[in-house]
Design a protein around this motif. Structure first.
Motif, PDB file in Angstrom:
ATOM      1  N   LEU A  11     129.211  28.409-142.914  1.00 52.93           N
ATOM      2  CA  LEU A  11     128.794  27.792-141.665  1.00 52.93           C
ATOM      3  C   LEU A  11     127.413  27.219-141.898  1.00 52.93           C
ATOM      4  O   LEU A  11     126.534  27.898-142.435  1.00 52.93           O
ATOM      5  N   GLY A  12     127.217  25.971-141.531  1.00 49.54           N
ATOM      6  CA  GLY A  12     125.910  25.334-141.670  1.00 49.54           C
ATOM      7  C   GLY A  12     125.134  25.500-140.376  1.00 49.54           C
ATOM      8  O   GLY A  12     125.658  25.261-139.294  1.00 49.54           O
ATOM      9  N   ILE A  13     123.891  25.945-140.499  1.00 55.05           N
ATOM     10  CA  ILE A  13     123.043  26.190-139.332  1.00 55.05           C
ATOM     11  C   ILE A  13     121.751  25.399-139.488  1.00 55.05           C
ATOM     12  O   ILE A  13     121.024  25.577-140.470  1.00 55.05           O
ATOM     13  N   ALA A  14     121.497  24.503-138.539  1.00 54.56           N
ATOM     14  CA  ALA A  14     120.297  23.667-138.607  1.00 54.56           C
ATOM     15  C   ALA A  14     119.089  24.440-138.087  1.00 54.56           C
ATOM     16  O   ALA A  14     119.144  25.038-137.008  1.00 54.56           O
ATOM     17  N   VAL A  15     118.023  24.457-138.881  1.00 53.56           N
ATOM     18  CA  VAL A  15     116.766  25.090-138.453  1.00 53.56           C
ATOM     19  C   VAL A  15     115.607  24.130-138.735  1.00 53.56           C
ATOM     20  O   VAL A  15     115.691  23.286-139.626  1.00 53.56           O
ATOM     21  N   LYS A  16     114.551  24.278-137.946  1.00 54.09           N
ATOM     22  CA  LYS A  16     113.373  23.441-138.189  1.00 54.09           C
ATOM     23  C   LYS A  16     112.686  23.879-139.468  1.00 54.09           C
ATOM     24  O   LYS A  16     112.133  23.077-140.205  1.00 54.09           O
ATOM     25  N   SER A  17     112.691  25.205-139.695  1.00 49.78           N
ATOM     26  CA  SER A  17     111.983  25.747-140.849  1.00 49.78           C
ATOM     27  C   SER A  17     112.724  26.957-141.399  1.00 49.78           C
ATOM     28  O   SER A  17     112.954  27.932-140.678  1.00 49.78           O
ATOM     29  N   ILE A  18     113.127  26.879-142.664  1.00 48.47           N
ATOM     30  CA  ILE A  18     113.788  28.025-143.302  1.00 48.47           C
ATOM     31  C   ILE A  18     112.842  29.216-143.323  1.00 48.47           C
ATOM     32  O   ILE A  18     113.227  30.346-143.044  1.00 48.47           O
ATOM     33  N   GLU A  19     111.587  28.930-143.633  1.00 47.26           N
ATOM     34  CA  GLU A  19     110.592  30.001-143.709  1.00 47.26           C
ATOM     35  C   GLU A  19     110.510  30.780-142.388  1.00 47.26           C
ATOM     36  O   GLU A  19     110.443  31.994-142.367  1.00 47.26           O
ATOM     37  N   ALA A  20     110.546  30.034-141.271  1.00 50.11           N
ATOM     38  CA  ALA A  20     110.447  30.676-139.964  1.00 50.11           C
ATOM     39  C   ALA A  20     111.726  31.444-139.617  1.00 50.11           C
ATOM     40  O   ALA A  20     111.692  32.448-138.919  1.00 50.11           O
ATOM     41  N   ALA A  21     112.870  30.966-140.127  1.00 50.20           N
ATOM     42  CA  ALA A  21     114.150  31.592-139.783  1.00 50.20           C
ATOM     43  C   ALA A  21     114.487  32.774-140.684  1.00 50.20           C
ATOM     44  O   ALA A  21     115.254  33.654-140.300  1.00 50.20           O
ATOM     45  N   LEU A  22     113.890  32.821-141.880  1.00 52.56           N
ATOM     46  CA  LEU A  22     114.225  33.871-142.856  1.00 52.56           C
ATOM     47  C   LEU A  22     114.119  35.298-142.312  1.00 52.56           C
ATOM     48  O   LEU A  22     115.032  36.089-142.510  1.00 52.56           O
ATOM     49  N   HIS A  55     129.704  32.300-146.305  1.00 54.58           N
ATOM     50  CA  HIS A  55     128.254  32.186-146.421  1.00 54.58           C
ATOM     51  C   HIS A  55     127.676  31.498-145.196  1.00 54.58           C
ATOM     52  O   HIS A  55     128.375  30.752-144.509  1.00 54.58           O
ATOM     53  N   LEU A  56     126.435  31.800-144.928  1.00 47.92           N
ATOM     54  CA  LEU A  56     125.683  31.028-143.945  1.00 47.92           C
ATOM     55  C   LEU A  56     124.765  30.115-144.738  1.00 47.92           C
ATOM     56  O   LEU A  56     124.151  30.539-145.719  1.00 47.92           O
ATOM     57  N   GLU A  57     124.683  28.881-144.323  1.00 49.13           N
ATOM     58  CA  GLU A  57     123.846  27.900-145.005  1.00 49.13           C
ATOM     59  C   GLU A  57     122.807  27.397-144.001  1.00 49.13           C
ATOM     60  O   GLU A  57     123.134  26.649-143.081  1.00 49.13           O
ATOM     61  N   LEU A  58     121.578  27.849-144.168  1.00 54.92           N
ATOM     62  CA  LEU A  58     120.514  27.316-143.314  1.00 54.92           C
ATOM     63  C   LEU A  58     120.112  25.954-143.861  1.00 54.92           C
ATOM     64  O   LEU A  58     119.996  25.769-145.076  1.00 54.92           O
ATOM     65  N   LEU A  59     119.920  25.008-142.960  1.00 49.71           N
ATOM     66  CA  LEU A  59     119.593  23.641-143.362  1.00 49.71           C
ATOM     67  C   LEU A  59     118.296  23.218-142.702  1.00 49.71           C
ATOM     68  O   LEU A  59     118.180  23.230-141.477  1.00 49.71           O
ATOM     69  N   GLU A  60     117.335  22.866-143.541  1.00 48.40           N
ATOM     70  CA  GLU A  60     116.040  22.394-143.035  1.00 48.40           C
ATOM     71  C   GLU A  60     115.827  20.971-143.539  1.00 48.40           C
ATOM     72  O   GLU A  60     115.992  20.704-144.732  1.00 48.40           O
ATOM     73  N   PRO A  61     115.476  20.039-142.658  1.00 46.61           N
ATOM     74  CA  PRO A  61     115.282  18.655-143.121  1.00 46.61           C
ATOM     75  C   PRO A  61     114.055  18.533-144.020  1.00 46.61           C
ATOM     76  O   PRO A  61     113.039  19.189-143.798  1.00 46.61           O
ATOM     77  N   THR A  62     114.156  17.701-145.059  1.00 44.74           N
ATOM     78  CA  THR A  62     112.990  17.448-145.922  1.00 44.74           C
ATOM     79  C   THR A  62     112.440  16.047-145.666  1.00 44.74           C
ATOM     80  O   THR A  62     111.501  15.622-146.314  1.00 44.74           O
ATOM     81  N   ASP A  63     113.066  15.344-144.719  1.00 44.50           N
ATOM     82  CA  ASP A  63     112.700  13.952-144.460  1.00 44.50           C
ATOM     83  C   ASP A  63     113.117  13.619-143.028  1.00 44.50           C
ATOM     84  O   ASP A  63     114.159  14.088-142.568  1.00 44.50           O
ATOM     85  N   PRO A  64     112.311  12.813-142.312  1.00 44.36           N
ATOM     86  CA  PRO A  64     112.677  12.455-140.931  1.00 44.36           C
ATOM     87  C   PRO A  64     114.003  11.697-140.855  1.00 44.36           C
ATOM     88  O   PRO A  64     114.635  11.657-139.808  1.00 44.36           O
ATOM     89  N   GLU A  65     114.415  11.101-141.981  1.00 45.94           N
ATOM     90  CA  GLU A  65     115.674  10.355-142.006  1.00 45.94           C
ATOM     91  C   GLU A  65     116.877  11.248-142.331  1.00 45.94           C
ATOM     92  O   GLU A  65     118.010  10.770-142.394  1.00 45.94           O
ATOM     93  N   SER A  66     116.620  12.529-142.560  1.00 44.59           N
ATOM     94  CA  SER A  66     117.705  13.449-142.871  1.00 44.59           C
ATOM     95  C   SER A  66     118.654  13.569-141.676  1.00 44.59           C
ATOM     96  O   SER A  66     118.216  13.580-140.528  1.00 44.59           O
ATOM     97  N   PRO A  67     119.972  13.665-141.944  1.00 48.18           N
ATOM     98  CA  PRO A  67     120.920  13.886-140.846  1.00 48.18           C
ATOM     99  C   PRO A  67     120.563  15.136-140.039  1.00 48.18           C
ATOM    100  O   PRO A  67     120.822  15.207-138.840  1.00 48.18           O
ATOM    101  N   ILE A  68     119.961  16.116-140.714  1.00 50.96           N
ATOM    102  CA  ILE A  68     119.596  17.362-140.018  1.00 50.96           C
ATOM    103  C   ILE A  68     118.418  17.119-139.076  1.00 50.96           C
ATOM    104  O   ILE A  68     118.355  17.679-137.973  1.00 50.96           O
ATOM    105  N   ALA A  69     117.484  16.260-139.472  1.00 46.45           N
ATOM    106  CA  ALA A  69     116.361  15.933-138.588  1.00 46.45           C
ATOM    107  C   ALA A  69     116.888  15.289-137.310  1.00 46.45           C
ATOM    108  O   ALA A  69     116.439  15.600-136.202  1.00 46.45           O
ATOM    109  N   LYS A  70     117.892  14.411-137.463  1.00 47.24           N
ATOM    110  CA  LYS A  70     118.466  13.738-136.298  1.00 47.24           C
ATOM    111  C   LYS A  70     119.218  14.719-135.415  1.00 47.24           C
ATOM    112  O   LYS A  70     119.157  14.652-134.188  1.00 47.24           O
TER     113      LYS A  70
END
Ligand code: ZN
Length: 148
Positions: A11-22, A55-70
């Motif tokens: 399952l993919g889970i969008a987070v602003k910050s992996i560090e904050a979600a860990l 698995h759980l997959e945390l996803l943090e954008p590395t770029d404002p153009e990332s699909p996750i950022a949107k």
């Protein structure tokens, strides 16, 4: 051979910050982070947690153009996609397309963990962003005609 969905891979889970979600996943839930990996094709950093076979997959954008950022902009943090492991990612995409689904990827792209991945458009999957994935090693051997 027709493509078979074998299991929910992650399952993919969008987070602003992996560090904050860990700490939530590691301390609150007591799960172990398997590995953190950057996926340039999706402009994300990912962190994987094993939960049995899934698995759980945390996803943090590395770029404002990332699909996750949107996604974060419009929907906020939360479940982003379901990934199904398939026996034949190319066949699975062909089957989805033939049945009228819109594809985000006509051809599989490189995902995290040495896998080929491809997404269906959420507009044709009833709001659930759907990912297919298959380990590259399997895709290579199943694509080799000399073995059959
Ligand atoms: Zn995924």
């Amino acid at each position: 051979m027709s493509a078979v969905i074998q299991k929910i891979d992650h399952l993919g889970i969008a987070v602003k910050s992996i560090e904050a979600a860990l700490p939530y996943y590691e301390k609150t839930l007591g799960m172990k982070c398997g590995h953190v990996e950057e996926v340039p094709s999706q402009k994300v950093r990912t962190a994987f947690f094993a939960c049995g076979e899934v698995h759980l997959e945390l996803l943090e954008p590395t770029d404002p153009e990332s699909p996750i950022a949107k996604f974060l902009e419009t929907r906020g943090e939360g479940i982003h996609h379901i990934a199904f492991a398939t026996s034949d990612i190319t066949g699975q995409l062909a089957q989805a397309k033939a049945s009228g689904a819109r594809l985000l990827h006509e051809v599989p792209i490189d995902g995290a963990g040495g896998k080929l991945v491809a997404f269906l458009h959420p507009k044709s999957s009833f709001g659930v962003l759907t990912e297919f994935c298959q380990p590259k090693s399997e895709a290579d051997s199943s694509g080799c005609c000399c073995k059959h």
